[in-house]
Design an enzyme around this catalytic site. Structure first.
Site, mmCIF file in Angstrom:
data_model
loop_
_atom_site.group_PDB
_atom_site.id
_atom_site.type_symbol
_atom_site.label_atom_id
_atom_site.label_comp_id
_atom_site.label_asym_id
_atom_site.label_seq_id
_atom_site.Cartn_x
_atom_site.Cartn_y
_atom_site.Cartn_z
ATOM 1 N N MET A 328 -44.651 3.583 12.850
ATOM 2 C CA MET A 328 -43.938 4.450 11.912
ATOM 3 C C MET A 328 -42.677 5.034 12.540
ATOM 4 O O MET A 328 -41.613 5.036 11.931
ATOM 5 C CB MET A 328 -44.863 5.589 11.438
ATOM 6 C CG MET A 328 -46.087 5.127 10.709
ATOM 7 S SD MET A 328 -45.727 4.045 9.309
ATOM 8 C CE MET A 328 -45.097 5.213 8.114
ATOM 9 N N HIS A 454 -44.275 12.393 4.684
ATOM 10 C CA HIS A 454 -45.162 11.229 4.755
ATOM 11 C C HIS A 454 -44.418 9.964 4.325
ATOM 12 O O HIS A 454 -44.075 9.792 3.157
ATOM 13 C CB HIS A 454 -46.376 11.490 3.845
ATOM 14 C CG HIS A 454 -47.380 10.392 3.823
ATOM 15 N ND1 HIS A 454 -48.198 10.149 2.752
ATOM 16 C CD2 HIS A 454 -47.710 9.458 4.746
ATOM 17 C CE1 HIS A 454 -48.984 9.123 3.008
ATOM 18 N NE2 HIS A 454 -48.700 8.682 4.212
#
Ligand code: NAD
Length: 714
Positions: A328, A454
């Protein structure tokens, strides 16, 4: 004064400049009146030698009026057909004028905007990437009903026109020129009208210049009509290919294909009527209502900042710290640098951080090799990323995003030790998948500056960011996180803290229900087949393998420790299945040696055979509609609960989040929109049926009961 400015020059050419009320030109009632008056005038105009159709707005013409389209109700199609006929009549009269009509395209001409251009004899566009051209109606469950299908087929031929009609492909002027969708480009917008006029004068003696190809004697459709042998292959093969793509869930592309084939078969004016009927049919389908509501109205609202607190000055991030250069973190670094933000990419070792930066380099190399980026630009973007193992390099960041392992203790430790490097009033964002933001914020000395940001994997491709407010998150922090998401060109939805927030929590019900079906004895292949038949991108078992049972297993033990497992539903049989797979058989998912499926080296996969021994019971047979509805309704019910409990702050965020973050079937327009067209009373009734057969998780939430009562009373 008309909203179509009308001006004739000394050469007899009339320039009609569209300048409608409101920010854009659109095909609404005002347009219909203005167009009809203008054509009346042009038909009577003395000394007319040509017409230039121009726009006073930055967008040439925006297309159909979606408010009007959304309001068309079943049973009122005939009235709507009159509206379409009126629009078509205006365009037909325009193209039948005895003088050439030229479109001067200074901005986007999409949908109705391009249909207007198609009804001109010649099309000149400003060669700029802001000038998008195409017929994207299909993406809203509609079709080009202003003659777009019929003119495209007659102009380009069926084969060439189809991708623009069925897929709604949009192109820039250079490509449109190469495809024959426009005729000329100019370098500067101010050259458009002069060039259009020059073309009219150059063609003064050319009678054909004022006649559309389809109105010429002996007109033949390029590539042949529908009866030509070459086209018959396309006509036979395309519907099958289309069905494979849409799985029969989207009526618009199928209707478009039908009309396009008819356009290659029938005479021009009859084909126009077929097109109108098809649009009237589509306009009242729930799919069109869902898609217009979500992909246009909700999307504009969400991207326009409806969930951003009011009255706070817009902000821009100059320097972002990214903690953790894993899957990520490396993606977050890439999208940030692409937006021109300075990035400090920190991992536990310099080697790990450099590896994360190499991800950006690889993506940029791809762009360079495809000719989409220069070497200089690549170098300047790479220069923005500092790979480091030192906390001190974070000094002065206005935003730090933490993307280390999903471990509460580790995250807390890092927050405490690195937030001191933030600039004054800097924001701390956690990219946790499921740890509660309010709990994580307890480790911060400034919980009001702590927020969840997120991302979805892969970060460079997934367009959504879910912003999660903890109990203490301030409005200013939310505004800053929102601005950052827009800065990196993502669509942000804003939700309140809860286990799994909105997207993971709702998606979790899809996984849970899929695994429940398995535990009840349904064939695993059938379960994944049903997920896909519903319109989900991947079946629940296959996607579980990608996410990884091992990760879920670990997360579940964290939630247990936090006392939150009850909220997740620890009595679900799916928890037992995952426990069995991970603990007894070491099947943690695709990247852990296999999960529900086993994976061969050649990339193929098959159900792990032991799964049949463990769960499959051939005698268990359910109705297919029940299984589809189980997978769908669990997610819809969860979304409604999120709205009811305030996890979702707006319906629009819920719908955009379900489509872009969960992969909700396109035709639903998102899980909350689904109920709008399905109808609340019918929804409650179906929930009750499922509840009686399969259990309390299908009990309709109070919010649905209330709405059903309201709708029944109305
Ligand atoms: P990952 O394992 O690929 O990467 C984590 C990285 O953090 C590793 O490179 C590790 O070396 C580094 N790290 C560990 N301790 C560190 C420290 N003290 N300082 C700096 N770096 C440190 O994990 P990931 O998949 O990138 O996930 C990261 C976070 O994002 C997790 O919280 C995860 O739940 C969340 N998330 C993951 C996904 C996904 O699809 N993978 C999606 C959304 C959110």
């Amino acid at each position: 004064m008309s909203v179509f400015n009308y001006e004739q020059d000394a050469d007899g050419i009339v320039t009609v400049t569209m300048d409608m009320t409101g920010p854009v030109n659109a095909m609404n009632a005002e347009y219909r009146e203005a167009m009809s008056e203008t054509v009346d005038k042009l038909e009577q105009q003395d000394g007319l030698t040509g017409v230039v159709l121009a726009s006073a707005k930055s967008v040439f013409f925006a297309g159909g009026d979606l408010h009007e389209l959304l309001a068309v109700e079943k049973g009122h199609e005939a009235l709507f057909m009159e509206v379409i006929a009126n629009i078509k009549d205006g365009l037909r009269r325009l193209e039948k004028l005895p003088v050439p009509v030229v479109a001067a395209i200074n901005g986007a001409a999409l949908g109705g905007g391009y249909e207007l251009c198609l009804a001109c004899n010649h099309r000149v566009a400003w060669d700029d990437k802001s000038v998008q051209i195409g017929l994207p109606e299909v993406s809203l469950g509609l079709l080009p009903g202003g003659g777009g299908i019929v003119r495209m087929v007659n102009m380009l031929g069926l084969e060439k026109a189809l991708p623009y009609l069925v897929e709604g492909k949009k192109v820039v002027p250079a490509k449109a020129l190469a495809e024959g969708m426009i005729d000329e480009t100019v370098e500067k917008p101010e050259d458009l009208v002069p060039r259009a006029k020059a073309w009219i004068l150059e063609n003064k003696e050319n009678e054909q210049a004022a006649v559309q190809p389809w109105d010429r004697k002996g007109h033949r459709i390029p590539g042949g009509s529908a009866t030509s042998p070459k086209l018959s292959q396309i006509i036979m093969g395309t519907p099958i290919m289309l069905l494979q793509k849409t799985r029969g869930l989207l009526p618009a592309p199928e209707k478009i294909l039908d009309v396009a084939i008819e356009a290659a078969r029938l005479d021009f004016d009859t084909a126009l009527r077929v097109e109108s009927r098809a649009l009237a049919f589509l306009a009242v389908t729930p799919e069109a209502k869902n898609q217009i509501s979500t992909f246009f109205f909700a999307m504009n609202k969400v991207n326009g900042g409806a969930s951003r607190p009011q009255g706070i000055e817009p902000t821009r991030v100059v320097k972002v710290g990214v903690l953790g250069a894993g899957m990520m973190g490396q993606g977050i670094a890439y999208v940030s640098a692409m937006a021109g933000i300075e990035v400090v990419l920190k991992d536990i070792s310099l080697e790990a951080a450099r590896k994360g930066k190499a991800y950006t380099e690889a993506l940029l190399d791809k762009r360079v090799s495809r000719g989409r980026m220069s070497e200089e630009k690549k170098a300047s973007i790479l220069e923005l990323i500092l790979a480091t193992e030192k906390d001190q390099d974070l000094q002065g960041c206005d935003l730090i995003i933490e993307a280390v392992f999903e471990n509460m203790e580790l995250k807390n430790k890092i927050t405490a030790s690195t937030e001191t490097y933030l600039a004054d009033n800097g924001v701390w964002g956690s990219n946790t998948s499921a740890l509660p933001i309010t709990r994580l914020a307890e480790a911060s000395s400034k919980p009001e500056n702590f927020i969840g940001i997120h991302f979805f994997s892969p970060v460079d491709k997934m367009p959504l960011v879910e912003i999660i407010c903890g109990e203490k998150t301030s409005d200013e922090t939310l505004a800053r996180a929102f601005d950052y998401a827009r800065q990196i060109k993502k669509t942000p939805i804003v939700v309140n803290d809860s286990l799994g927030f909105f997207t993971s929590r709702t998606f979790g019900t899809y996984l849970d229900e899929g695994v429940r079906l398995l535990a009840e004895g349904i064939h695993p292949v059938q379960i994944d087949h049903i997920g896909k038949a519903l319109g989900m991108p991947v079946g629940p078992l296959a996607v579980y393998d990608e996410i990884s049972q091992a990760l879920t297993h670990k997360a579940q033990s964290t939630w247990k420790e936090l006392g939150m497992m009850e909220e997740f539903g620890d009595n679900s049989p799916s928890v037992d299945v995952v426990n069995t797979l991970v603990e007894e058989y070491g099947r943690g998912g695709r990247h852990h040696g296999g999960g529900f499926y086993q994976y061969a080296e050649d990339g193929s996969k098959a159900i792990w055979p032991k799964l049949f021994d463990l769960y499959y019971k051939p005698e268990v047979q359910y109705d297919e509609d029940d299984m589809k509805d189980r997978l769908l309704f669990r997610q819809v019910i969860e979304s409604l609960k999120c709205l009811e409990s305030g996890v979702l702050r707006s319906v629009e965020d819920g719908n955009i989040g379900s489509i872009m973050g969960i992969g909700a079937p396109f035709w639903t327009g998102g899980y909350l929109q689904f109920v709008e067209t399905y109808g609340y009373p019918r929804f409650v009734k179906r929930c009750n049926e499922l509840e009686a057969k399969y259990g309390e998780r299908f009990t309709p939430p109070q919010i649905a009961l209330d709405k059903a009562r309201e709708q029944a009373a109305a």
